[in-house]
Design an enzyme around this catalytic site. Structure first.
Site, PDB file in Angstrom:
ATOM      1  N   GLU A 117     -11.396 -47.613   5.900  1.00 35.00           N
ATOM      2  CA  GLU A 117     -10.416 -46.843   6.661  1.00 35.00           C
ATOM      3  C   GLU A 117      -9.211 -47.689   7.031  1.00 35.00           C
ATOM      4  O   GLU A 117      -9.312 -48.903   7.170  1.00 35.00           O
ATOM      5  CB  GLU A 117     -11.076 -46.297   7.938  1.00 35.00           C
ATOM      6  CG  GLU A 117     -12.102 -45.224   7.616  1.00 35.00           C
ATOM      7  CD  GLU A 117     -12.910 -44.778   8.827  1.00 35.00           C
ATOM      8  OE1 GLU A 117     -12.832 -43.599   9.162  1.00 35.00           O
ATOM      9  OE2 GLU A 117     -13.586 -45.616   9.433  1.00 35.00           O
ATOM     10  N   CYS A 137     -18.999 -54.869   7.253  1.00 31.72           N
ATOM     11  CA  CYS A 137     -18.769 -56.174   7.872  1.00 31.72           C
ATOM     12  C   CYS A 137     -20.110 -56.858   8.052  1.00 31.72           C
ATOM     13  O   CYS A 137     -21.105 -56.216   8.378  1.00 31.72           O
ATOM     14  CB  CYS A 137     -18.092 -56.011   9.235  1.00 31.72           C
ATOM     15  SG  CYS A 137     -17.659 -57.581  10.036  1.00 31.72           S
ATOM     16  N   CYS A 144     -19.910 -52.873  17.834  1.00 29.67           N
ATOM     17  CA  CYS A 144     -18.885 -52.442  16.870  1.00 29.67           C
ATOM     18  C   CYS A 144     -19.512 -51.546  15.811  1.00 29.67           C
ATOM     19  O   CYS A 144     -20.543 -51.885  15.225  1.00 29.67           O
ATOM     20  CB  CYS A 144     -18.262 -53.674  16.217  1.00 29.67           C
ATOM     21  SG  CYS A 144     -17.137 -53.279  14.866  1.00 29.67           S
TER      22      CYS A 144
HETATM   23  N1  SAH Z   1     -13.698 -58.799  12.538  1.00 30.90           N
HETATM   24  C1  SAH Z   1     -12.450 -58.977  13.214  1.00 30.90           C
HETATM   25  C2  SAH Z   1     -11.501 -57.797  13.117  1.00 30.90           C
HETATM   26  C3  SAH Z   1     -12.026 -56.406  13.257  1.00 30.90           C
HETATM   27  S1  SAH Z   1     -12.268 -55.622  14.790  1.00 30.90           S
HETATM   28  C4  SAH Z   1     -12.698 -59.314  14.660  1.00 30.90           C
HETATM   29  O1  SAH Z   1     -13.811 -59.160  15.122  1.00 30.90           O
HETATM   30  O2  SAH Z   1     -11.778 -59.785  15.315  1.00 30.90           O
HETATM   31  C5  SAH Z   1     -10.847 -55.628  15.748  1.00 30.90           C
HETATM   32  C6  SAH Z   1     -11.166 -55.771  17.240  1.00 30.90           C
HETATM   33  O3  SAH Z   1     -11.878 -54.619  17.762  1.00 30.90           O
HETATM   34  C7  SAH Z   1     -12.054 -56.969  17.536  1.00 30.90           C
HETATM   35  O4  SAH Z   1     -11.557 -57.649  18.655  1.00 30.90           O
HETATM   36  C8  SAH Z   1     -13.379 -56.311  17.852  1.00 30.90           C
HETATM   37  O5  SAH Z   1     -14.215 -57.132  18.603  1.00 30.90           O
HETATM   38  C9  SAH Z   1     -12.928 -55.072  18.597  1.00 30.90           C
HETATM   39  N2  SAH Z   1     -13.975 -54.056  18.716  1.00 30.90           N
HETATM   40  C10 SAH Z   1     -15.006 -53.831  17.878  1.00 30.90           C
HETATM   41  N3  SAH Z   1     -15.767 -52.822  18.324  1.00 30.90           N
HETATM   42  C11 SAH Z   1     -15.198 -52.383  19.463  1.00 30.90           C
HETATM   43  C12 SAH Z   1     -15.520 -51.347  20.375  1.00 30.90           C
HETATM   44  N4  SAH Z   1     -16.564 -50.561  20.173  1.00 30.90           N
HETATM   45  N5  SAH Z   1     -14.701 -51.181  21.439  1.00 30.90           N
HETATM   46  C13 SAH Z   1     -13.630 -51.972  21.627  1.00 30.90           C
HETATM   47  N6  SAH Z   1     -13.276 -52.962  20.787  1.00 30.90           N
HETATM   48  C14 SAH Z   1     -14.049 -53.174  19.733  1.00 30.90           C
END
Ligand code: SAH
Length: 392
Positions: A117, A137, A144
């Site tokens: 996406e 991932c 997440c």
């Molecule tokens: N793998 C990378 C980029 C993808 S996620 C990383 O972890 O940085 C982008 C951001 O969204 C990251 O900071 C991640 O921790 C956050 N994120 C993931 N799931 C989330 C959720 N359920 N609520 C809020 N932020 C979330």
């Protein structure tokens, strides 16, 4: 460690087992190559070298992704060039909009059936594309949605770039209500861990920031690479001498909790990962963004705000608090607003610049961490092995 339920294969999915395939990288596309590479590809097709520039101008300059619209190419050349340099990489499966058209999510099917996406977000002064760097991932962060899927495979350079070129075309069409008709920012915050697909992500950054027609001509400073904290890859990034913004998904200031929320912390601890982030900031002069999803009664205690404040005091860092977007089946929720306000207050009192991120796209599952493609990919449904590499 808290284990959350794996998103089930939907029962109405056409026989997941019979469609099981090993995920595979896509055919080559012009966005995989720099201009010199495109020139030699064109020459090996027996076409004049200037066709490389012509194709590049269409794709990066005019955001034309469909060869049929490149009418200045003679039909015979067009067919040859299309077959060799413009294979269809992304097929849109579903597009959803919310926030009065200012947020749009696109679900793509890749050539091998994997799903990813992208999200386009319009603001009064800018338009930002949030792109995926991997299908699924492998980092397994329990809060997440993508982390629950596991990794299917790395995206190719062109699969990453093509998401941006497509979204730049949407922005240029004026479809993003209330925003300038120009994509100016890219964040690697969609599906996947960008630094686990290191060489391709760096190459994609180069393509996005080279001037047209070689690339899209975006500013490096307007590109944000977000990571769970793969320290060796962060150090490699420092050596690239790029001026992209680095975001570090910290989510906890102490190892006990971070080991659970960001499992890669079991390998690289808070102190180590912050050290690498601060070095990046010092070398580039660019403030690192510390991402912190506030989870009710998990990481939102005043003492954790104070500890985070002490760790970041005097550093070139900014805290971006994200109200948790609860994922299906999760027992966790966002912190109540008064708790969030107190967390912000304490950080600011420690002298740390802090903002709370707006939660765009919630109703289309397009918000941070909600990108899970809605269902398992055909390829990963059978648990096929992925050929990803973790950059060292
Ligand atoms: N793998 C990378 C980029 C993808 S996620 C990383 O972890 O940085 C982008 C951001 O969204 C990251 O900071 C991640 O921790 C956050 N994120 C993931 N799931 C989330 C959720 N359920 N609520 C809020 N932020 C979330």
């Amino acid at each position: 460690m808290t284990i959350l339920p794996v998103i089930p294969i939907s029962p109405d999915q056409p026989d997941a087992v019979s469609t099981r395939r090993r995920p595979s990288m896509p055919p080559r596309h012009l966005a995989d190559l720099d201009l010199a590479g495109r020139q030699s590809a064109v020459a090996s097709l027996g076409e004049p070298a200037f066709r490389a520039k012509q194709l590049s101008t269409h794709y990066f300059g005019r955001l034309v992704r469909d060869a049929a619209a490149m009418t200045d190419l003679p039909a015979a050349s067009r067919d040859k060039l299309t077959a060799d340099l413009l294979p269809t990489l992304l097929t849109p499966i579903r597009e959803q909009a919310c926030d009065d058209g200012a947020t749009r999510k696109t679900l793509w099917r890749l050539h091998d059936g994997a799903l990813v996406e992208s999200v386009l977000m319009g603001y009064p002064d800018r338009v930002t594309a949030c792109v995926s760097s991997q299908a699924g991932c492998g980092m397994a962060c329990p809060f997440c949605a993508t982390g629950q899927q596991g990794l299917t495979r790395n995206l190719s350079v062109a699969e990453i770039v093509d998401q941006v070129v497509y979204l730049a075309g949407v922005a240029a069409s004026g479809a993003v209500t209330g925003s300038p008709p120009r994509l100016s920012r890219v964040v690697f915050m969609g599906m996947g861990e960008p630094l686990a697909n290191y060489p391709r992500v760096i190459e994609a950054v180069r393509r996005l920031t080279s001037p047209a027609p070689e690339g899209l001509g975006l500013s490096q400073r307007h590109i944000t690479v977000s990571t769970v904290g793969l320290v060796p890859a962060m150090r490699r990034l420092i050596a690239e001498q790029l001026s992209v913004t680095l975001a570090l998904s910290l989510h906890a200031p102490d190892d006990d909790l971070r080991d659970e929320l960001v499992p890669v912390n079991q390998r690289w601890k808070v102190a180590e990962v912050l050290d690498a982030a601060f070095e990046y900031a010092a070398r580039t002069g660019r403030r690192v963004s510390i991402e912190y999803a506030l989870i009710r009664d998990v990481n939102d205690q005043p003492w954790r705000a104070d500890l985070l404040g002490r760790l970041l005091h005097g550093k070139l860092a900014h805290v971006n608090l994200i109200p948790l977007n609860p994922t299906p089946g999760s027992k966790w929720d966002a912190s109540p607003k008064p708790v969030e306000r107190e967390f912000v207050r304490r950080l600011r009192e420690s002298g740390v610049s802090t903002t709370v991120r707006d939660t765009r796209g919630r109703e289309i599952d397009g918000a941070c961490g909600q990108l899970a493609a809605g269902e398992l990919t055909e390829a990963s449904a059978g648990g096929a092995a992925a050929d990803a590499e973790v950059a060292q």
